[in-house]
Every structure is written in C-alpha cells, then in structure tokens.
Enzyme design. Structure first.
Site, PDB file in Angstrom:
ATOM      1  N   ARG A  49      36.967 -15.852 -11.718  1.00  0.00           N
ATOM      2  CA  ARG A  49      36.406 -14.763 -11.038  1.00  0.00           C
ATOM      3  C   ARG A  49      34.711 -15.147 -11.069  1.00  0.00           C
ATOM      4  NH1 ARG A  49      33.486 -13.622 -14.479  1.00  0.00           N
ATOM      5  NH2 ARG A  49      32.154 -12.253 -13.061  1.00  0.00           N
ATOM      6  N   ASP A 241      27.877 -11.963  -4.319  1.00  0.00           N
ATOM      7  CA  ASP A 241      28.939 -12.418  -3.793  1.00  0.00           C
ATOM      8  C   ASP A 241      28.883 -13.172  -2.355  1.00  0.00           C
ATOM      9  OD1 ASP A 241      30.115 -10.653  -6.117  1.00  0.00           O
ATOM     10  OD2 ASP A 241      31.547 -12.101  -5.755  1.00  0.00           O
ATOM     11  N   LYS A 252      29.069  -6.757  -7.199  1.00  0.00           N
ATOM     12  CA  LYS A 252      29.948  -5.836  -7.964  1.00  0.00           C
ATOM     13  C   LYS A 252      29.503  -4.626  -7.807  1.00  0.00           C
ATOM     14  CE  LYS A 252      32.952  -6.702  -9.663  1.00  0.00           C
ATOM     15  NZ  LYS A 252      34.260  -6.555  -9.122  1.00  0.00           N
TER      16      LYS A 252
HETATM   17  C1  LIG Z   1      27.445 -15.596 -10.634  1.00  0.00           C
HETATM   18  S1  LIG Z   1      28.797 -14.643 -10.417  1.00  0.00           S
HETATM   19  C2  LIG Z   1      28.106 -13.360  -8.835  1.00  0.00           C
HETATM   20  C3  LIG Z   1      29.055 -12.315  -8.523  1.00  0.00           C
HETATM   21  O1  LIG Z   1      30.277 -13.146  -8.154  1.00  0.00           O
HETATM   22  C4  LIG Z   1      29.416 -11.213  -9.650  1.00  0.00           C
HETATM   23  O2  LIG Z   1      28.050 -10.558  -9.883  1.00  0.00           O
HETATM   24  C5  LIG Z   1      30.386 -10.567  -9.399  1.00  0.00           C
HETATM   25  O3  LIG Z   1      30.308  -9.413  -8.902  1.00  0.00           O
HETATM   26  C6  LIG Z   1      31.839 -10.700  -9.769  1.00  0.00           C
HETATM   27  O4  LIG Z   1      32.778 -10.051  -9.467  1.00  0.00           O
HETATM   28  P1  LIG Z   1      34.308 -10.390  -9.656  1.00  0.00           P
HETATM   29  O5  LIG Z   1      35.044  -9.343  -8.986  1.00  0.00           O
HETATM   30  O6  LIG Z   1      34.302 -10.348 -11.192  1.00  0.00           O
HETATM   31  O7  LIG Z   1      34.693 -11.697  -9.258  1.00  0.00           O
END
Ligand SMILES: CSC[C@@H](O)[C@@H](O)C(=O)COP(=O)(O)O
Length: 346
Positions: A49, A241, A252
């Site tokens: 993830r 993301d 997130k």
């Molecule tokens: C460098 S990671 C940046 C984002 O991907 C991170 O903050 C996030 O929201 C991850 O979400 P996830 O659902 O755990 O994949």
C-alpha cells in the site's frame, strides 16, 4: 531500511516479494507473489500500500504477468486483461495506473515473450530506483522549506497515515521529510494519527519511527485538529495518493481535518509526494474517484463486530484537501505554493 517491495529473480518462477503490511508490527512476514491473482489480492487487502509502492507494484506487476503468461501460454488478449486487473486494483492512488502504464509504454508489444519480459523488468527496476531518488530529493527540499519558514530550530509535527519506506520503494515522502529533519537535529516530536480504520499510523508509522529513534506519540484521528489548535505542533505534513493539476490532493481519509485546523491556527500544511503522484490529466479534486472499502473495516475491530446488528458503514478510503488549504506541495522538482487562485500548477 525495510523494503516494502522487491523483485526476486533468483527463484523459479521469479517473484515479487512484499512485506505483509496487514501483519505489522506483530509479525514480519513476507509474501512471495508469483501470479496476478495474488498480486491483485495483496494490493486490495493493503498488504502492499501507499501510492509510490503501488506504482512499483504496477510496474513489477507487468513483468510478473508476462512471466505467468509465458508459463501458462496466454495469448495477447489474456495478458492485456490480466495487466488491466493489476492496473485497476485500486482507483485513487494514481501511481498504480501510472507505474503499470509506464512499463507498458516501454514495451515494443505486450506479449508473453522473453524480450517483453526483460524490457518490462528493466523499466520497473528503473522506476523503483527513480522513486527512491525522488523521495530523498523531496525530503531534503521539504526540510529546507520548513526550516526556512519556521526558523532553524527543532520542530513538532503532526502526520497522518503511513508515508515511510513501507509506502514507497525506499525512504518515504512526508515521512522522508520527518526523517531528514531528525537527521539534521531539527525534529523534536511527531504526533502520529492512528489512521482509522486500518491503523496505518498506529501499526506502521509508529513502527518506522521507533526503528529510526524518532520521539512520537500515536493519537486518535479525532485528536489531531485539537493538537494543532492547542499549539502542540509547528506544522502538519502528509503524503498524497493523487494531486490534480490545480494542487487539490487526495490522501488517506482524515487528512482534510489536519488541513482545516492548520489553516485556522496558521501553521504550514505540507503535502509531500513524488511527481509520479501528480495527475496532470485531472484538473480538479472533485473529479478524483474515491475508493470505498468494505463495511467490516469500520464496523469491526480485529474481527470483532462492534456496531449494532444491521448498522451500515460509510468507508471512503481517501479525502480531498482543496489546494487553497495547502501551504506547500513538495516533489523532487521543488516546492510549489498553491495559493487561493484556481490555476494549473503542474
Ligand atoms: C507515500 S504514501 C502516500 C499515500 O499513499 C498515503 O498517505 C496513503 O494515504 C496510503 O493509503 P493506503 O490506503 O494505506 O494505501
């Protein structure tokens, strides 16, 4: 430094090796992925993830699919279908589609051949190496910007979710900035949001901070705004993301609360991401598809049901922070300060 994702060439068949992030920090177990179904599952359950790590998963996934296609004699249509499954396994983090597309674009043709396999693998390795470089560069640029804004002194931070080595190919984005400040002796303390419902902050960021010897406390997500308003933090920093052309940022769920509080209190709210997270094809944040996840993630904890029988759940995995609430977007190419005007920034 822990490796979230690695290509293992020495096994037959070759593998994508993932640290299973659903089990950390209790168990350090590695998944040895040799086929597309297992890779898609690992992505969807969040064993791998974080946007940049998903970019690498997409890139290596193309090589993995070609390798499986060679073993199982897939025709070109089947191979394209399987690669599409990887690309679309999660919708919000643009890096997954970006990584898949980048490697596809390096091929003469997507066919189950030795030539396509070695082209795909070489491009995926290149993508992973560039991600590490980008993270290190943006971490340094972000630390410089913060010390410039706030004065050259030890700082206290709030962060959300996990953006460290686990979420990338190495080093980290928002976490990379925190690590860089720590190495420069300019990080006093980090408040880590637990990050409901899957607790990436409690389980993963706290684990990485502990390993790096960085003083921190885990707080419930609902505490974050008040931590900021009470003056306990000098800045907030998150990863991303997807960043749209005008700087609106999906991250997130829970991130936007930090942005609102930081703006009210007048402290910097910083977004840190490699340029692979910038989606220049999407003009504004309202156009981002937000992943909705299963109800059990909200209604249960550790498999134990907590809600009233029949209760529904609303479980968006991400929220979008409007660009005007963001003080700085830091990529390996430097720092952009979005401001209130709605204009193309990238
Ligand atoms: C460098 S990671 C940046 C984002 O991907 C991170 O903050 C996030 O929201 C991850 O979400 P996830 O659902 O755990 O994949």
């Amino acid at each position: 430094m822990v490796k979230a994702i690695e290509w293992v060439a020495s096994t037959n068949p070759p593998q994508i090796r993932l640290i299973d992030q659903t089990l950390l920090p209790k168990e350090e177990k590695y998944l040895e992925i040799t086929d597309v179904v297992d890779l898609v599952d690992a992505i969807q359950i969040l064993a791998v993830r974080g946007a940049p790590a998903l970019g690498a998963a997409g890139g290596y996934g193309v090589a993995l699919a070609i390798s499986q296609g060679q073993r199982e004699q897939w025709d070109d249509d089947r191979l394209a279908l399987e690669v599409g499954r990887i690309r679309d396994a999660r919708p919000t983090a643009v890096n997954l589609a970006w990584g898949t597309d980048r490697v596809l674009g390096s091929l003469r043709a997507l066919t189950a051949t030795d030539e396509a396999f070695s082209q795909a693998l070489s491009e995926a390795h290149q993508l992973a190496a560039e991600d590490e470089e980008a993270n290190r560069a943006l971490a340094s640029a972000g630390a410089d910007w913060l010390l410039d804004q706030l004065g050259d002194r030890p700082l206290r931070a709030v962060t959300h979710c996990n953006t460290g080595a686990l979420a990338t190919t190495a080093w980290g984005t928002a976490y990379g900035i925190l690590h860089e400040l720590h190495l420069r002796g300019r990080l006093e303390f980090v408040y880590v949001d637990e990050t409901r419902p899957l607790l990436q902050g409690t389980r993963l960021t706290s684990w990485e901070l502990s390993r790096d010897g960085i003083p921190h406390a885990v707080e419930v997500d609902g505490a974050a705004a008040s931590t900021i308003l009470r003056g306990f933090a000098d800045f907030a920093v998150i990863g991303a993301d997807r960043i749209t052309r005008n700087g609106d940022t999906a991250n997130k769920v829970g991130s936007v609360a930090l942005a609102l509080a930081a703006n009210y209190r007048g402290i910097p709210f910083v977004v840190a991401a490699p340029s692979s997270t910038v989606d220049v094809d999407t003009p504004r944040g309202e156009l981002i598809e937000i992943e909705e996840r299963p109800a059990e993630e909200v209604l249960t904890i550790g498999g134990v049901s907590l809600a009233a029988e029949g209760a529904q759940a609303f479980n968006p995995a991400f929220d979008v922070t409007p660009h005007e609430l963001i003080s700085a977007i830091v990529t390996e190419n430097g720092v952009v300060e979005p401001g209130v005007e709605d204009r193309p920034l990238f």
